[in-house]
Design a protein around this motif. Structure first.
Motif, mmCIF file in Angstrom:
data_model
loop_
_atom_site.group_PDB
_atom_site.id
_atom_site.type_symbol
_atom_site.label_atom_id
_atom_site.label_comp_id
_atom_site.label_asym_id
_atom_site.label_seq_id
_atom_site.Cartn_x
_atom_site.Cartn_y
_atom_site.Cartn_z
ATOM 1 N N ARG A 1 0.849 -1.191 0.000
ATOM 2 C CA ARG A 1 0.000 0.000 0.000
ATOM 3 C C ARG A 1 0.882 1.238 0.000
ATOM 4 O O ARG A 1 2.079 1.164 0.275
ATOM 5 N N SER A 2 0.266 2.353 -0.325
ATOM 6 C CA SER A 2 0.994 3.612 -0.240
ATOM 7 C C SER A 2 1.268 3.925 1.227
ATOM 8 O O SER A 2 0.416 3.695 2.089
ATOM 9 N N MET A 3 2.449 4.440 1.491
ATOM 10 C CA MET A 3 2.859 4.675 2.872
ATOM 11 C C MET A 3 3.221 6.138 3.058
ATOM 12 O O MET A 3 3.955 6.719 2.250
ATOM 13 N N ALA A 4 2.706 6.724 4.120
ATOM 14 C CA ALA A 4 3.021 8.115 4.433
ATOM 15 C C ALA A 4 4.493 8.244 4.797
ATOM 16 O O ALA A 4 5.116 7.296 5.288
ATOM 17 N N ALA A 5 5.049 9.425 4.559
ATOM 18 C CA ALA A 5 6.470 9.648 4.827
ATOM 19 C C ALA A 5 6.806 9.423 6.295
ATOM 20 O O ALA A 5 7.861 8.876 6.627
ATOM 21 N N VAL A 6 5.898 9.817 7.191
ATOM 22 C CA VAL A 6 6.155 9.652 8.625
ATOM 23 C C VAL A 6 6.228 8.170 8.993
ATOM 24 O O VAL A 6 7.087 7.746 9.778
ATOM 25 N N GLU A 7 5.341 7.366 8.419
ATOM 26 C CA GLU A 7 5.346 5.935 8.708
ATOM 27 C C GLU A 7 6.600 5.270 8.153
ATOM 28 O O GLU A 7 7.217 4.419 8.805
ATOM 29 N N LYS A 8 6.982 5.667 6.941
ATOM 30 C CA LYS A 8 8.200 5.111 6.355
ATOM 31 C C LYS A 8 9.424 5.516 7.174
ATOM 32 O O LYS A 8 10.359 4.729 7.361
ATOM 33 N N MET A 9 9.411 6.734 7.682
ATOM 34 C CA MET A 9 10.503 7.198 8.527
ATOM 35 C C MET A 9 10.633 6.327 9.774
ATOM 36 O O MET A 9 11.742 6.007 10.215
ATOM 37 N N ALA A 10 9.504 5.923 10.328
ATOM 38 C CA ALA A 10 9.522 5.080 11.523
ATOM 39 C C ALA A 10 10.155 3.721 11.225
ATOM 40 O O ALA A 10 10.956 3.210 12.018
ATOM 41 N N TYR A 11 9.810 3.134 10.083
ATOM 42 C CA TYR A 11 10.402 1.847 9.710
ATOM 43 C C TYR A 11 11.911 1.980 9.505
ATOM 44 O O TYR A 11 12.696 1.147 9.980
ATOM 45 N N TYR A 12 12.334 3.028 8.793
ATOM 46 C CA TYR A 12 13.761 3.219 8.538
ATOM 47 C C TYR A 12 14.542 3.445 9.828
ATOM 48 O O TYR A 12 15.679 2.992 9.974
ATOM 49 N N SER A 13 13.939 4.152 10.767
ATOM 50 C CA SER A 13 14.669 4.514 11.983
ATOM 51 C C SER A 13 14.964 3.312 12.872
ATOM 52 O O SER A 13 15.901 3.343 13.671
ATOM 53 N N ILE A 14 14.181 2.222 12.744
ATOM 54 C CA ILE A 14 14.412 1.046 13.588
ATOM 55 C C ILE A 14 15.031 -0.114 12.814
ATOM 56 O O ILE A 14 15.342 -1.148 13.405
ATOM 57 N N ALA A 15 15.218 0.051 11.507
ATOM 58 C CA ALA A 15 15.763 -1.040 10.690
ATOM 59 C C ALA A 15 17.261 -1.200 10.928
ATOM 60 O O ALA A 15 18.009 -0.221 10.906
ATOM 61 N N GLU A 16 17.693 -2.435 11.153
ATOM 62 C CA GLU A 16 19.119 -2.709 11.322
ATOM 63 C C GLU A 16 19.878 -2.447 10.025
ATOM 64 O O GLU A 16 21.010 -1.982 10.042
ATOM 65 N N TYR A 17 19.264 -2.773 8.910
ATOM 66 C CA TYR A 17 19.852 -2.444 7.615
ATOM 67 C C TYR A 17 18.753 -2.396 6.565
ATOM 68 O O TYR A 17 17.652 -2.904 6.768
ATOM 69 N N VAL A 18 19.071 -1.742 5.462
ATOM 70 C CA VAL A 18 18.129 -1.599 4.352
ATOM 71 C C VAL A 18 18.714 -2.280 3.120
ATOM 72 O O VAL A 18 19.916 -2.178 2.847
ATOM 73 N N VAL A 19 17.853 -2.979 2.398
ATOM 74 C CA VAL A 19 18.263 -3.710 1.205
ATOM 75 C C VAL A 19 17.563 -3.113 -0.009
ATOM 76 O O VAL A 19 16.336 -2.968 -0.008
ATOM 77 N N VAL A 20 18.332 -2.750 -1.018
ATOM 78 C CA VAL A 20 17.784 -2.244 -2.282
ATOM 79 C C VAL A 20 18.312 -3.144 -3.390
ATOM 80 O O VAL A 20 19.505 -3.132 -3.689
ATOM 81 N N THR A 21 17.423 -3.940 -3.985
ATOM 82 C CA THR A 21 17.857 -4.943 -4.963
ATOM 83 C C THR A 21 17.341 -4.641 -6.366
ATOM 84 O O THR A 21 17.114 -5.555 -7.154
ATOM 85 N N ALA A 22 17.153 -3.382 -6.685
ATOM 86 C CA ALA A 22 16.657 -3.022 -8.015
ATOM 87 C C ALA A 22 17.674 -3.412 -9.085
ATOM 88 O O ALA A 22 18.886 -3.333 -8.875
ATOM 89 N N VAL A 23 17.174 -3.847 -10.235
ATOM 90 C CA VAL A 23 18.057 -4.182 -11.353
ATOM 91 C C VAL A 23 18.053 -3.083 -12.405
ATOM 92 O O VAL A 23 18.931 -3.046 -13.276
ATOM 93 N N ARG A 24 17.075 -2.182 -12.330
ATOM 94 C CA ARG A 24 17.037 -1.019 -13.218
ATOM 95 C C ARG A 24 16.603 0.183 -12.400
ATOM 96 O O ARG A 24 15.491 0.221 -11.886
ATOM 97 N N ASP A 25 17.495 1.141 -12.288
ATOM 98 C CA ASP A 25 17.170 2.303 -11.471
ATOM 99 C C ASP A 25 18.109 3.441 -11.829
ATOM 100 O O ASP A 25 19.290 3.215 -12.112
ATOM 101 N N GLY A 26 17.579 4.656 -11.819
ATOM 102 C CA GLY A 26 18.409 5.812 -12.119
ATOM 103 C C GLY A 26 19.116 6.332 -10.883
ATOM 104 O O GLY A 26 20.325 6.234 -10.748
ATOM 105 N N MET A 27 18.359 6.879 -9.955
ATOM 106 C CA MET A 27 18.944 7.405 -8.723
ATOM 107 C C MET A 27 17.909 7.306 -7.612
ATOM 108 O O MET A 27 17.166 8.246 -7.339
ATOM 109 N N THR A 28 17.822 6.160 -6.982
ATOM 110 C CA THR A 28 16.893 5.997 -5.871
ATOM 111 C C THR A 28 17.412 6.733 -4.646
ATOM 112 O O THR A 28 18.617 6.763 -4.381
#
Length: 263
Positions: free
Chosen positions: A56-83
């Motif tokens: 679902r679409s996620m508000a910036a505040v909610e996404k911020m909460a997930y990022y702030s407690i994540a031990e690490y973030v994984v980005v596995t895109a195979v086609r991307d310009g500048m995420t």
């Protein structure tokens, strides 16, 4: 990772934030749901799901909460310009506070596992780079990221934060303007050639000392050289594929004639 490193079963959780697809279609959604269910059936148990899928679409505040407690973030895109996801994660990790003392902020720590195909990968020297198509190495990278010591995660976070905090919008704007000014100052001494028709038309500015290579000159230099390296354009990156095929055919035809004439 859970299949190879059993110690993380029951402990590691992947929160997959799946942004809604821009186009119509159920293929991607079905693949995501099937993969999530398969992993949870294999490695999960009552009270524990190794993969949490958020569709679902996620508000910036909610996404911020997930990022702030994540031990690490994984980005596995195979086609991307500048995420911007890795940059956002690095900044949001500054929101971590020591639970024992809410007044004092504990040293920020973060870890990134990023695809080598995304645009920001070269700028994040402390991240673990992966080829997402290689499942085994990706699993090992996840294990390495979660197993690093807090001191190492802190050092990498500080390194990344220095880059993110200095390479902001102002920095990029100034660098673009400087590149434009430098190009314009140098433009008047360059030779401009037009190529193509319609939407394929391009203007190419080259140095006055630039000279076009000819097959006869290449063959002559090739036959005289004792050591040779042939570099050919790949898949129409610089010139149309048809031009490449014609040039290669002409080049090797002249080369074959020149070699025969020597014997």
């Amino acid at each position: 990772m859970l299949k190879i490193h059993h110690k993380w079963q029951g402990r590691a959780v992947l929160v997959q934030i799946a942004n809604p697809a821009r186009a119509q279609g159920k293929d991607l959604k079905e693949i995501q749901e099937e993969s999530c269910q398969r992993i949870n059936r294999t490695f999960g148990h009552e009270g524990y799901s190794p993969v949490v899928l958020i569709e679902r679409s996620m508000a910036a505040v909610e996404k911020m909460a997930y990022y702030s407690i994540a031990e690490y973030v994984v980005v596995t895109a195979v086609r991307d310009g500048m995420t911007l996801t890795p940059y956002e994660y690095i900044v949001y990790r500054l929101g971590i506070f020591d639970s024992a003392d809410s007044e004092a902020k504990s040293p920020a720590k973060s870890m990134l596992v990023v695809s080598e195909f995304i645009g920001c990968s070269p700028s994040l020297s402390g991240a673990i780079r992966i080829n997402p198509w290689n499942i085994e190495t990706t699993g090992e990278a996840l294990n390495e990221a979660i197993s690093l010591s807090d001191a190492e995660k802190q050092l990498r976070h500080e390194k990344h934060y220095r880059y993110v905090s200095t390479h902001n919008v102002v920095y990029w704007s100034k660098s673009f303007m400087q590149d434009l000014e430098r190009t314009c100052m140098d433009l008047f001494r360059r030779n401009c050639w037009g190529s193509g028709l319609g939407f394929g038309f391009r203007v190419v500015a080259v140095d006055p000392n630039f000279r076009k290579l000819h097959a006869d000159g290449i063959v002559s230099a090739y036959t005289k050289a004792k050591s040779r390296a042939i570099l050919l354009d790949y898949d129409g990156t610089l010139v149309p594929q048809i031009s490449i095929n014609k040039f290669i055919g002409s080049f090797f035809m002249h080369l074959k004639i020149a070699i025969k004439s020597q014997f």
